[in-house]
Scaffold this active site. Structure first.
Site, PDB file in Angstrom:
ATOM      1  CG  HIS A 110      -0.729  12.636  -1.604  1.00 16.35           C
ATOM      2  ND1 HIS A 110      -0.139  12.367  -2.824  1.00 16.35           N
ATOM      3  CD2 HIS A 110       0.212  13.298  -0.883  1.00 16.35           C
ATOM      4  CE1 HIS A 110       1.095  12.835  -2.827  1.00 16.35           C
ATOM      5  NE2 HIS A 110       1.335  13.410  -1.668  1.00 16.35           N
ATOM      6  CG  ASP A 118       2.606  10.878   5.889  1.00 16.83           C
ATOM      7  OD1 ASP A 118       2.342  11.507   4.857  1.00 16.83           O
ATOM      8  OD2 ASP A 118       3.752  10.429   6.138  1.00 16.83           O
ATOM      9  CB  ILE A 119       4.661   5.956   6.388  1.00 18.63           C
ATOM     10  CG1 ILE A 119       5.277   4.681   6.949  1.00 18.63           C
ATOM     11  CG2 ILE A 119       5.676   6.754   5.584  1.00 18.63           C
ATOM     12  CD1 ILE A 119       5.640   3.656   5.885  1.00 18.63           C
ATOM     13  CD  GLU A 163       9.614  13.341  -1.442  1.00 23.95           C
ATOM     14  OE1 GLU A 163       9.384  12.437  -0.632  1.00 23.95           O
ATOM     15  OE2 GLU A 163      10.682  13.990  -1.514  1.00 23.95           O
TER      16      GLU A 163
HETATM   17  P1  5GP Z   1       4.153  14.438  -0.905  1.00 24.50           P
HETATM   18  O1  5GP Z   1       5.497  15.015  -0.672  1.00 24.50           O
HETATM   19  O2  5GP Z   1       4.087  13.621  -2.187  1.00 24.50           O
HETATM   20  O3  5GP Z   1       3.063  15.466  -0.826  1.00 24.50           O
HETATM   21  O4  5GP Z   1       3.871  13.464   0.309  1.00 24.50           O
HETATM   22  C1  5GP Z   1       3.969  12.085   0.267  1.00 24.50           C
HETATM   23  C2  5GP Z   1       3.691  11.590   1.659  1.00 24.50           C
HETATM   24  O5  5GP Z   1       3.469  10.195   1.581  1.00 24.50           O
HETATM   25  C3  5GP Z   1       4.832  11.797   2.649  1.00 24.50           C
HETATM   26  O6  5GP Z   1       4.345  12.555   3.754  1.00 24.50           O
HETATM   27  C4  5GP Z   1       5.240  10.392   3.047  1.00 24.50           C
HETATM   28  O7  5GP Z   1       5.603  10.270   4.408  1.00 24.50           O
HETATM   29  C5  5GP Z   1       4.004   9.582   2.717  1.00 24.50           C
HETATM   30  N1  5GP Z   1       4.265   8.190   2.347  1.00 24.50           N
HETATM   31  C6  5GP Z   1       5.156   7.754   1.427  1.00 24.50           C
HETATM   32  N2  5GP Z   1       5.115   6.415   1.318  1.00 24.50           N
HETATM   33  C7  5GP Z   1       4.159   6.007   2.188  1.00 24.50           C
HETATM   34  C8  5GP Z   1       3.636   4.721   2.533  1.00 24.50           C
HETATM   35  O8  5GP Z   1       4.060   3.677   2.020  1.00 24.50           O
HETATM   36  N3  5GP Z   1       2.651   4.678   3.466  1.00 24.50           N
HETATM   37  C9  5GP Z   1       2.161   5.818   4.053  1.00 24.50           C
HETATM   38  N4  5GP Z   1       1.199   5.652   4.952  1.00 24.50           N
HETATM   39  N5  5GP Z   1       2.622   7.038   3.750  1.00 24.50           N
HETATM   40  C10 5GP Z   1       3.611   7.132   2.827  1.00 24.50           C
END
Ligand code: 5GP
Length: 125
Positions: free
Chosen positions: A110, A39-40, A105
């Protein structure tokens, strides 16, 4: 900003771009069924995202439409990555956010794999 998980799949979402190699990622595993990368913005010492290679918006979409092969391949990939990261003995947490209340988001399914330290309560208060 959380997404509406009932929307159709958006092929321009960031994880679709990572799957196509248009955006780089710090990859930890890849096979026919799944891609795993760091995760970034990690929220634990180990924070890996595991995504199916198929175009699925959410866990709901995946569980409804994916083939038995895709589901088995994805679930096995999650377990494989956790083992490879050495997380079975100390333990780990899996999380899949869905839609607005889940705080999703990115509109490509994922699973978050967290580990490397005691993770505290299941849900923050
Ligand atoms: P959600 O809230 O959708 O479950 O989590 C999305 C996750 O994706 C977040 O933890 C965010 O840091 C990660 N994320 C968003 N954009 C990127 C990206 O471009 N690269 C990586 N490696 N992680 C990302």
């Amino acid at each position: 900003m959380p997404i509406d998980a009932t929307q159709p799949y958006d092929p321009n979402n960031v994880f679709a771009k990572i799957l196509r190699g248009e955006i780089p990622c710090n990859k930890v595993f890849e096979d026919e069924w799944a891609l795993a990368f760091h995760d970034i913005a990690p929220q634990a010492p180990v924070h890996v995202l595991v995504i199916p290679t198929g175009a699925y918006v959410s866990w709901d979409d995946f569980s409804a439409r994916a083939s038995a092969e895709e589901i088995a391949g994805f679930v096995r990939a999650v377990g494989h990555v956790a083992r490879e990261q050495g997380l079975v003995e100390p333990g780990y947490r899996l999380l899949a956010n869905l839609g607005a209340d889940g705080g999703q988001e990115v509109p490509h399914l994922h699973v978050h794999l967290f580990g490397g330290a005691p993770l505290g309560r299941m849900i923050a208060r």
